[in-house]
Design a protein around this motif. Structure first.
Motif, PDB file in Angstrom:
ATOM      1  N   ASP A   1      -1.715 -74.551 -63.625  1.00 16.68           N
ATOM      2  CA  ASP A   1      -1.946 -73.551 -62.640  1.00 16.68           C
ATOM      3  C   ASP A   1      -0.729 -72.710 -62.304  1.00 16.68           C
ATOM      4  O   ASP A   1      -0.754 -72.641 -61.243  1.00 16.68           O
ATOM      5  CB  ASP A   1      -2.752 -74.266 -61.614  1.00 16.68           C
ATOM      6  N   GLY A   2       0.213 -72.663 -63.438  1.00 17.11           N
ATOM      7  CA  GLY A   2       1.280 -71.807 -62.772  1.00 17.11           C
ATOM      8  C   GLY A   2       2.375 -72.629 -61.847  1.00 17.11           C
ATOM      9  O   GLY A   2       3.207 -72.006 -61.224  1.00 17.11           O
ATOM     10  N   LEU A   3       2.371 -73.997 -62.022  1.00 15.54           N
ATOM     11  CA  LEU A   3       3.158 -74.866 -61.197  1.00 15.54           C
ATOM     12  C   LEU A   3       3.844 -75.649 -62.043  1.00 15.54           C
ATOM     13  O   LEU A   3       3.610 -76.076 -63.111  1.00 15.54           O
ATOM     14  CB  LEU A   3       2.198 -75.510 -60.283  1.00 15.54           C
ATOM     15  N   ALA A   4       5.080 -75.890 -61.610  1.00 18.46           N
ATOM     16  CA  ALA A   4       6.067 -76.776 -62.302  1.00 18.46           C
ATOM     17  C   ALA A   4       6.920 -77.538 -61.353  1.00 18.46           C
ATOM     18  O   ALA A   4       7.321 -76.860 -60.078  1.00 18.46           O
ATOM     19  CB  ALA A   4       6.929 -75.930 -63.567  1.00 18.46           C
ATOM     20  N   ALA A   5       7.535 -78.631 -61.784  1.00 16.24           N
ATOM     21  CA  ALA A   5       8.252 -79.222 -60.863  1.00 16.24           C
ATOM     22  C   ALA A   5       9.407 -80.110 -61.450  1.00 16.24           C
ATOM     23  O   ALA A   5       9.477 -80.370 -62.690  1.00 16.24           O
ATOM     24  CB  ALA A   5       7.525 -80.342 -60.252  1.00 16.24           C
ATOM     25  N   ALA A   6      10.682 -80.277 -60.690  1.00 16.28           N
ATOM     26  CA  ALA A   6      11.795 -80.834 -61.142  1.00 16.28           C
ATOM     27  C   ALA A   6      12.363 -81.607 -60.130  1.00 16.28           C
ATOM     28  O   ALA A   6      12.330 -81.262 -58.940  1.00 16.28           O
ATOM     29  CB  ALA A   6      12.675 -79.719 -61.633  1.00 16.28           C
ATOM     30  N   LEU A   7      13.038 -82.699 -60.525  1.00 11.16           N
ATOM     31  CA  LEU A   7      13.916 -83.444 -59.564  1.00 11.16           C
ATOM     32  C   LEU A   7      15.366 -83.277 -60.175  1.00 11.16           C
ATOM     33  O   LEU A   7      15.634 -83.783 -61.107  1.00 11.16           O
ATOM     34  CB  LEU A   7      13.536 -85.034 -59.570  1.00 11.16           C
ATOM     35  N   TRP A   8      16.300 -83.017 -59.167  1.00 11.63           N
ATOM     36  CA  TRP A   8      17.714 -82.817 -59.610  1.00 11.63           C
ATOM     37  C   TRP A   8      18.514 -83.847 -58.864  1.00 11.63           C
ATOM     38  O   TRP A   8      18.305 -83.892 -57.580  1.00 11.63           O
ATOM     39  CB  TRP A   8      18.079 -81.434 -59.420  1.00 11.63           C
ATOM     40  N   HIS A   9      19.619 -84.064 -59.400  1.00 15.62           N
ATOM     41  CA  HIS A   9      20.974 -84.516 -58.768  1.00 15.62           C
ATOM     42  C   HIS A   9      22.074 -83.793 -59.081  1.00 15.62           C
ATOM     43  O   HIS A   9      22.308 -83.231 -60.175  1.00 15.62           O
ATOM     44  CB  HIS A   9      21.037 -85.976 -59.362  1.00 15.62           C
ATOM     45  N   ASN A  10      22.585 -83.515 -57.964  1.00 14.57           N
ATOM     46  CA  ASN A  10      23.970 -82.553 -58.116  1.00 14.57           C
ATOM     47  C   ASN A  10      24.998 -82.999 -57.241  1.00 14.57           C
ATOM     48  O   ASN A  10      24.958 -83.723 -56.429  1.00 14.57           O
ATOM     49  CB  ASN A  10      23.528 -81.159 -57.724  1.00 14.57           C
ATOM     50  N   ARG A  11      26.233 -82.417 -57.450  1.00 15.98           N
ATOM     51  CA  ARG A  11      27.468 -82.864 -56.882  1.00 15.98           C
ATOM     52  C   ARG A  11      28.469 -81.888 -56.700  1.00 15.98           C
ATOM     53  O   ARG A  11      28.583 -81.219 -57.916  1.00 15.98           O
ATOM     54  CB  ARG A  11      27.826 -84.283 -57.168  1.00 15.98           C
ATOM     55  N   ASP A  12      29.247 -81.523 -55.810  1.00 15.32           N
ATOM     56  CA  ASP A  12      30.489 -80.495 -55.754  1.00 15.32           C
ATOM     57  C   ASP A  12      30.392 -79.559 -56.686  1.00 15.32           C
ATOM     58  O   ASP A  12      30.927 -79.293 -57.868  1.00 15.32           O
ATOM     59  CB  ASP A  12      31.610 -81.522 -56.363  1.00 15.32           C
ATOM     60  N   ASP A  13      29.495 -78.552 -56.295  1.00 16.48           N
ATOM     61  CA  ASP A  13      29.064 -77.537 -56.950  1.00 16.48           C
ATOM     62  C   ASP A  13      28.844 -76.232 -56.105  1.00 16.48           C
ATOM     63  O   ASP A  13      28.634 -76.168 -54.920  1.00 16.48           O
ATOM     64  CB  ASP A  13      27.509 -77.835 -57.989  1.00 16.48           C
ATOM     65  N   ALA A  14      28.504 -74.982 -56.797  1.00 17.65           N
ATOM     66  CA  ALA A  14      28.156 -73.814 -56.283  1.00 17.65           C
ATOM     67  C   ALA A  14      27.293 -73.230 -57.127  1.00 17.65           C
ATOM     68  O   ALA A  14      27.420 -73.059 -58.275  1.00 17.65           O
ATOM     69  CB  ALA A  14      29.232 -72.931 -55.978  1.00 17.65           C
ATOM     70  N   ARG A  15      25.930 -72.852 -56.369  1.00 18.40           N
ATOM     71  CA  ARG A  15      24.920 -72.232 -57.086  1.00 18.40           C
ATOM     72  C   ARG A  15      24.549 -70.920 -56.517  1.00 18.40           C
ATOM     73  O   ARG A  15      24.319 -70.784 -55.426  1.00 18.40           O
ATOM     74  CB  ARG A  15      23.723 -73.163 -57.396  1.00 18.40           C
ATOM     75  N   ASP A  16      23.974 -69.799 -57.448  1.00 16.93           N
ATOM     76  CA  ASP A  16      23.671 -68.650 -56.911  1.00 16.93           C
ATOM     77  C   ASP A  16      22.436 -68.075 -57.597  1.00 16.93           C
ATOM     78  O   ASP A  16      22.023 -68.600 -58.648  1.00 16.93           O
ATOM     79  CB  ASP A  16      24.598 -67.373 -57.206  1.00 16.93           C
TER      80      ASP A  16
END
Length: 291
Positions: free
Chosen positions: A29-44
């Motif tokens: 139905d047009g849905l997706a999911a994700a589980l993330w682990h991140n550290r010391d970063d920069a995202r745009d």
């Protein structure tokens, strides 16, 4: 739905050398999911074509938007990143965050179904580090499900719909300074919705719907898409599948009868369409909710 690696926010995270993907799945139905682990970063994030709802699961107290360094994240904080937005993020320390990606088509369906408004009239409002215990609890339940196991993925899909519906009901506002051009008149749009809902079991055609609006098929299709945010056949299929889900969850009606009640030409046609949309057969869906 668009493949995960073509979703802007997912791809921006995946491109980071510091981010680690723990879980991901299409939920139908047009849905997706994700589980993330991140550290010391920069995202745009630059003008994604999809909406992203997120919940901080662990840590995140060193995370902030570059333009708002005083506002910091924390466990259970929620963010809404609408399609077309731009934002820049700094992650100091670690963070574990759940994302729910929502297609424009699913957003449009929600605007019509829940709010009785044209999607183009409305805007999912950007939000950063909000508190909503009920919504955070849904996210935590979502990530506890086994997305690789078909029955649990269906339960995850249902939970994801609850998250999206809650966001639509609480975080959608009218676009400022909007002047609508084209599309169906509001009374025609409502009459059409009622007619479709009352005749889902019948083999509705584009011509039949166009006649009810006194339009040619060509002009009707254009005006329908303008008002509903998706073409007539896609809206009709979505409503039929939604009705089918309701029938499957509420009782033990034979699958052939469910197919007929929802306007599918045959049980096999129903099964194929259902599997394409939800990633499971109608029987698997029923079993998942009868446990």
């Amino acid at each position: 739905m668009t493949p995960l690696d073509q979703l802007h926010v997912f791809n921006a995270m995946h491109a980071s050398p510091n981010a680690r993907l723990e879980l991901s799945a299409h939920l139908g139905d047009g849905l997706a999911a994700a589980l993330w682990h991140n550290r010391d970063d920069a995202r745009d994030y630059q003008a994604p074509s999809h909406h992203t709802l997120s919940c901080y699961i662990d840590d995140g107290t060193g995370t902030f938007r570059r333009q708002r360094p005083a506002d910091k994240g924390a466990p259970d904080k929620l963010c809404i990143l609408p399609a077309g937005h731009e934002s820049n993020w700094v992650i100091n320390g670690t963070i574990r965050v759940a994302h729910l990606y929502v297609s424009e088509a699913q957003y449009a369906l929600g605007c019509v179904r829940l709010l009785d408004r044209e999607p183009r009239e409305l805007q999912l409002q950007e939000a950063t580090f909000t508190d909503d215990p009920q919504q955070a609890r849904r996210f935590r339940q979502l990530i506890q499900l086994g997305w690789d196991e078909p029955a649990e993925r269906l339960l995850a899909s249902s939970l994801a719909h609850e998250v999206v519906d809650h966001a639509l009901l609480s975080q959608v506002g009218v676009r400022d300074g909007l002047r609508l051009k084209g599309g169906l008149a509001p009374n025609l749009r409502r009459q059409l919705i009622d007619y479709i809902e009352a005749h889902l079991a019948q083999p509705l055609t584009l011509g039949e719907l166009a006649v009810r609006c006194n339009l040619s098929e060509y002009h009707f299709a254009r005006m329908f898409r303008t008002s509903f945010g998706l073409p007539p056949h896609q809206y009709l299929l979505a409503r039929r599948l939604q009705r089918a889900c309701q029938l499957l969850r509420l009782g033990d009606t034979p699958l052939g009868d469910v197919a007929m009640a929802c306007g599918f030409a045959s049980a096999s046609h129903f099964t194929n369409r259902f599997r394409q949309a939800l990633g499971a057969t109608p029987g698997e869906y029923r079993r998942a909710f009868s446990r």
